[in-house]
Design a protein around this motif. Structure first.
Motif, short mmCIF file in Angstrom:
data_model
loop_
_atom_site.label_atom_id
_atom_site.label_comp_id
_atom_site.label_asym_id
_atom_site.label_seq_id
_atom_site.Cartn_x
_atom_site.Cartn_y
_atom_site.Cartn_z
N TRP A 64 0.81 -1.22 0.00
CA TRP A 64 0.00 0.00 0.00
C TRP A 64 0.85 1.27 0.00
O TRP A 64 0.34 2.36 -0.22
N ASP B 98 1.59 -4.99 5.44
CA ASP B 98 0.33 -4.98 4.70
C ASP B 98 -0.84 -5.19 5.64
O ASP B 98 -0.69 -5.66 6.76
N ASP C 178 -2.94 -9.38 0.82
CA ASP C 178 -2.09 -8.29 0.31
C ASP C 178 -0.62 -8.61 0.54
O ASP C 178 0.21 -8.42 -0.35
#
Length: 198
Positions: free
Chosen positions: A69, A103, A108
């Motif tokens: 992210w 994450d 993810d």
């Protein structure tokens, strides 16, 4: 939702020392030290392996804090992968990297780890990941901490900068790390160009 890394600046800021009674392996690596640091097993692209096997004979061990992210992480990870791949061709025993995911979910973390050629602390071991972030006073990601593969002492608390400035001179960076004097833990401040840990 998985817990996020929340660093605390309450741990001693001294270099890591091996546990009493830790025995050196045949190659000089202190496998017990790294098992205590990251856990008994690490993830690989095809499953898991004992941490002692992953670090055996490695001159240096990098602890890599990152998350998909985070835009700076997504920029740095391919650069680090190219550095690692080039080094693996030149000297496979120079460095092992262990990824610490920040994450937000196992999915993810797994998809991001699939793009990496090194090892990782298993997602299920979130407590160990949080402990490592606190131990190294990680305030922002990506962060790459370089440790001596035999003693566990910090050789470079900001390995990211060295990799980013390597310009293909991987062997020069490795020699600098190997010859560096042990360092204390870095100060607890978020480096510029990084994502804050929540």
């Amino acid at each position: 939702v998985a817990p996020r890394l929340v660093p605390r600046a309450c741990l001693p800021r001294a270099a890591i020392r091996p546990a009493q009674g830790t025995k050196r392996g045949a190659t000089g690596a202190m496998a017990g030290l790294f098992e205590a640091l990251v856990g008994p097993e690490v993830s690989t692209g095809s499953g898991t392996m004992p941490t002692s096997e992953a670090v055996q004979g490695k001159a240096l061990v990098g602890i890599y804090f990152s998350a998909h992210w985070c835009p700076p992480c997504r920029s740095f990870t391919p650069m680090l992968a190219a550095f690692y791949d080039q080094l693996s061709e030149d000297d496979e025993n120079a460095l092992e990297i262990i990824f610490i995911s920040s994450d937000h979910s196992a999915g993810d973390g797994a998809s991001y780890f699939a793009s990496m050629p090194w090892k990782a602390v298993p997602w299920e071991n979130r407590e160990k990941s949080q402990e490592l972030a606190r131990r190294f006073s990680v305030q922002g990601i990506p962060t790459l901490v370089i440790l001596d593969g035999e003693t566990g002492e910090i050789k470079d608390p900001n390995g990211r900068a060295a990799v980013a400035q390597a310009n293909g001179k991987v062997d020069k960076v490795i020699q600098t790390w190997k010859s560096a004097q042990p360092m204390p833990l870095p100060s607890a401040s978020k480096p510029s160009g990084s994502c804050a840990l929540l």
